[in-house]
Enzyme design. Structure first.
Site, PDB file in Angstrom:
ATOM      1  NE  ARG A  53       1.081   0.193  -2.856  1.00  0.00           N
ATOM      2  CZ  ARG A  53       2.176   0.446  -3.574  1.00  0.00           C
ATOM      3  NH1 ARG A  53       2.885   1.547  -3.409  1.00  0.00           N
ATOM      4  NH2 ARG A  53       2.603  -0.399  -4.480  1.00  0.00           N
ATOM      5  N   GLY A  54       3.403  -2.176  -0.911  1.00  0.00           N
ATOM      6  CA  GLY A  54       4.582  -2.555  -1.691  1.00  0.00           C
ATOM      7  C   GLY A  54       5.450  -3.446  -0.809  1.00  0.00           C
ATOM      8  NE  ARG A  90      -1.554  -5.964   1.752  1.00  0.00           N
ATOM      9  CZ  ARG A  90      -1.275  -5.343   0.597  1.00  0.00           C
ATOM     10  NH1 ARG A  90      -0.419  -4.332   0.574  1.00  0.00           N
ATOM     11  NH2 ARG A  90      -1.839  -5.728  -0.525  1.00  0.00           N
ATOM     12  CD  GLN A 201      -2.309  -0.705  -6.032  1.00  0.00           C
ATOM     13  OE1 GLN A 201      -3.104  -0.738  -6.967  1.00  0.00           O
ATOM     14  NE2 GLN A 201      -2.326  -1.590  -5.065  1.00  0.00           N
ATOM     15  CG  ASP A 241       3.483  -8.279  -3.742  1.00  0.00           C
ATOM     16  OD1 ASP A 241       3.277  -7.889  -4.905  1.00  0.00           O
ATOM     17  OD2 ASP A 241       3.371  -7.548  -2.745  1.00  0.00           O
ATOM     18  CG  ASN A 251       3.706  -7.681  -9.240  1.00  0.00           C
ATOM     19  OD1 ASN A 251       4.021  -7.185  -8.140  1.00  0.00           O
ATOM     20  ND2 ASN A 251       3.550  -6.929 -10.308  1.00  0.00           N
ATOM     21  CE  LYS A 252      -1.648  -4.980  -6.092  1.00  0.00           C
ATOM     22  NZ  LYS A 252      -2.447  -5.443  -4.944  1.00  0.00           N
TER      23      LYS A 252
HETATM   24  O1  MRU Z   1      -1.116  -4.331  -2.862  1.00  0.00           O
HETATM   25  P1  MRU Z   1       0.182  -3.580  -3.003  1.00  0.00           P
HETATM   26  O2  MRU Z   1       0.009  -2.179  -3.498  1.00  0.00           O
HETATM   27  O3  MRU Z   1       1.019  -3.676  -1.765  1.00  0.00           O
HETATM   28  O4  MRU Z   1       0.915  -4.393  -4.138  1.00  0.00           O
HETATM   29  C1  MRU Z   1       2.179  -3.982  -4.557  1.00  0.00           C
HETATM   30  C2  MRU Z   1       2.702  -4.761  -5.679  1.00  0.00           C
HETATM   31  O5  MRU Z   1       2.112  -5.719  -6.158  1.00  0.00           O
HETATM   32  C3  MRU Z   1       4.072  -4.397  -6.139  1.00  0.00           C
HETATM   33  O6  MRU Z   1       4.194  -4.582  -7.516  1.00  0.00           O
HETATM   34  C4  MRU Z   1       5.076  -5.314  -5.419  1.00  0.00           C
HETATM   35  O7  MRU Z   1       4.872  -5.253  -4.045  1.00  0.00           O
HETATM   36  C5  MRU Z   1       6.461  -4.946  -5.732  1.00  0.00           C
HETATM   37  S1  MRU Z   1       6.923  -3.494  -4.911  1.00  0.00           S
HETATM   38  C6  MRU Z   1       8.526  -3.160  -5.246  1.00  0.00           C
END
Ligand code: MRU
Length: 359
Positions: A53-54, A90, A201, A241, A251-252
Site C-alpha cells: 500500500r502507499g 484501487r 497505518q 495519493d 491523502n488518507k
Molecule cells: O490506504 P493506503 O495505506 O494505501 O494510504 C496511504 C496514504 O494515504 C499515504 O499517505 C500516501 O499514499 C502517501 S505514501 C508515500
C-alpha cells in the site's frame, strides 16, 4: 538501513526467477512476513488486499505485475487484460495509473518477443527511480527542518498522518525521508505519529521510526489539533495519493482535519510527493474518486492476542451501518507547500512549474 537483520525494502524483484518479493503489510508491525508473487493476478490481489500500500509502492507493484504478465504471455490481448485488472485494484492513488501508463508506453512500442525483458527493465527503473526521488524529496524537506532548527534551537516537532514512510515506497518514504536525513545531519527531530484509524497505518510509521531510532510519540488521530494549539507541533509532513495541478491534496482520511487545525494554529502544512503523484490532467480534486473501503475495517480491529497471535477483535456487530471513505481532499488554500524531487512549491507556484515542464 536494516530492520533487524532484514533489508529495509518493501519490495524486491528477480527477473531471472520471475518473482517479486513483498513484505505483507497486513501483518505489520506484528509479524514481518514475506510473500512471493509470481503472477500478475497475485500482484493485483496484493494491492487490493493492501498487502502492499502507499501510492508509490502500489505503482511499483503494478509495474512488476505487468512484467510478470509479459513473461507469461506478451500478446496485446493478455497485456490489456492484466493492465485493466491492475488498474481496477484501487482508485485514488494516481501512481497506479502513472506506472501502468509508463509500462504501456514501453510495451506498445516493443516487439512482442522482446516485451518481457523490456517490461522487467522498465519496472526495475521505476523502482530505482522511487528510491532516488524520495531521497531528493528528503533533501528538500530537510532544508525546511534546518531553517526551523536554526530559528528555534531545539528539537523540531513534526506531525505525520498515515504511513508515508519506506513501507509506502521502496525506501526512504516521502514524508519520512526529511526526518531520516535530519537524523543523519544531526538535526534533532521528534515525530508525533498519528494512529490513522481505521487501519492504523500509524503503526507502520511507529515501527519504521523505532527501527531507525528516531524519537517519536504515538497519538490518537484526535490529539493532533490539540497538540498544535499547545505549540507542540512545528511542522506537518504528510504524503499524498494524488495532487492536482493547483495543489489540492488527496491523502488518507483525516488529513484535511489536520490541515484545518494547522491553518488555525499557523503551523506549516506540507505534502511530500514524487512528481508521479501529481495528476497533471486535472486542475482541482473536486470530484476525484475517493475509495470507499470495507465496513469491517471499522467493525474489527487488528492486534496481538496475549498468546502473541495476530487477531481481529470485533468492535461492532456486522449489521451496524458504517461509512469508510479511505481518503479526503485538503484544498490547496490549506497547503503551505508541496515538497517534490524538483523542489518545494507553494500551490500558486505549482501550476506554472508543471505547465512549463509539460511543454
Ligand atoms: O490506504 P493506503 O495505506 O494505501 O494510504 C496511504 C496514504 O494515504 C499515504 O499517505 C500516501 O499514499 C502517501 S505514501 C508515500
Amino acid at each position: 538501513m536494516k530492520f533487524g537483520s532484514r533489508p529495509a525494502r518493501s519490495i524486491l524483484a528477480y527477473q531471472s526467477k520471475a518473482r517479486v518479493h513483498i513484505v505483507d503489510q497486513t501483518q505489520l508491525p506484528f509479524r514481518v512476513e514475506e510473500r512471493t508473487l509470481t503472477t500478475w493476478e497475485q500482484c493485483a490481489e496484493a494491492i487490493r488486499a493492501m498487502r502492499v500500500r502507499g501510492a508509490p509502492l502500489i505503482g511499483v507493484t503494478a509495474a512488476y505485475g505487468m512484467a510478470l504478465a509479459a513473461t507469461r504471455d506478451a500478446t496485446d490481448a493478455a497485456l490489456r487484460e492484466a493492465r485493466q485488472a491492475l488498474l481496477a485494484t484501487r482508485p485514488t492513488a494516481v501512481n497506479l495509473q502513472w506506472a501502468l501508463d509508463r509500462m504501456a508506453r514501453k510495451l506498445d512500442t516493443t516487439d512482442p518477443a522482446e516485451r518481457a525483458d523490456a517490461a522487467w527493465s522498465e519496472a526495475s527503473a521505476i523502482e530505482a527511480e522511487d528510491i532516488e526521488t524520495n531521497r531528493t524529496i528528503g533533501e528538500h524537506g530537510l532544508a525546511l527542518l534546518r531553517v526551523l532548527h536554526e530559528k528555534l534551537q531545539r528539537p523540531i516537532n513534526v506531525l505525520t498522518h498515515c504511513n508515508a514512510g519506506r513501507m509506502a515506497c521502496v525506501e526512504w518514504g516521502t514524508a519520512t525521508a526529511p526526518i531520516y536525513l535530519a537524523k543523519e545531519s544531526g538535526i534533532p527531530v521528534h515525530v508525533w505519529v498519528e494512529e490513522t484509524r481505521p487501519r492504523n497505518q500509524g503503526l507502520l510509521t511507529q515501527w519504521e521510526l523505532e527501527n531507525a531510532e528516531i524519537d517519536h510519540t504515538y497519538i490518537v488521530d484526535n490529539a493532533g489539533g490539540h497538540l498544535m494549539q499547545q505549540g507542540k507541533v512545528d511542522i506537518v509532513f504528510v504524503g499524498a495519493d494524488r495532487v492536482s495541478l493547483k495543489g489540492d491534496v488527496a491523502n488518507k482520511i483525516g488529513t484535511y482535519l489536520k490541515a484545518l487545525a494547522a491553518k488555525d494554529c499557523k503551523v506549516p502544512f506540507y505534502a511530500a510527493v514524487p512528481l508521479s503523484t501529481i495528476d497533471v490532467r486535472i486542475n482541482s480534486l473536486d470530484g476525484v474518486e475517493i475509495e470507499e473501503r470495507a465496513g469491517d475495517e471499522i467493525r474489527l480491529i487488528r492486534g496481538l492476542s496475549r498468546e502473541d497471535r495476530v487477531i481481529d477483535l470485533r468492535l461492532l456487530d456486522a449489521n451496524v451501518n458504517v461509512a469508510n471513505p479511505g481518503f479526503d481532499v485538503t484544498p490547496a488554500k490549506l497547503v503551505t507547500g508541496i515538497i517534490t524531487e524538483a523542489g518545494v512549491f507553494t500551490p500558486k507556484e505549482l501550476t506554472p512549474f508543471l505547465k512549463a515542464r509539460m511543454i
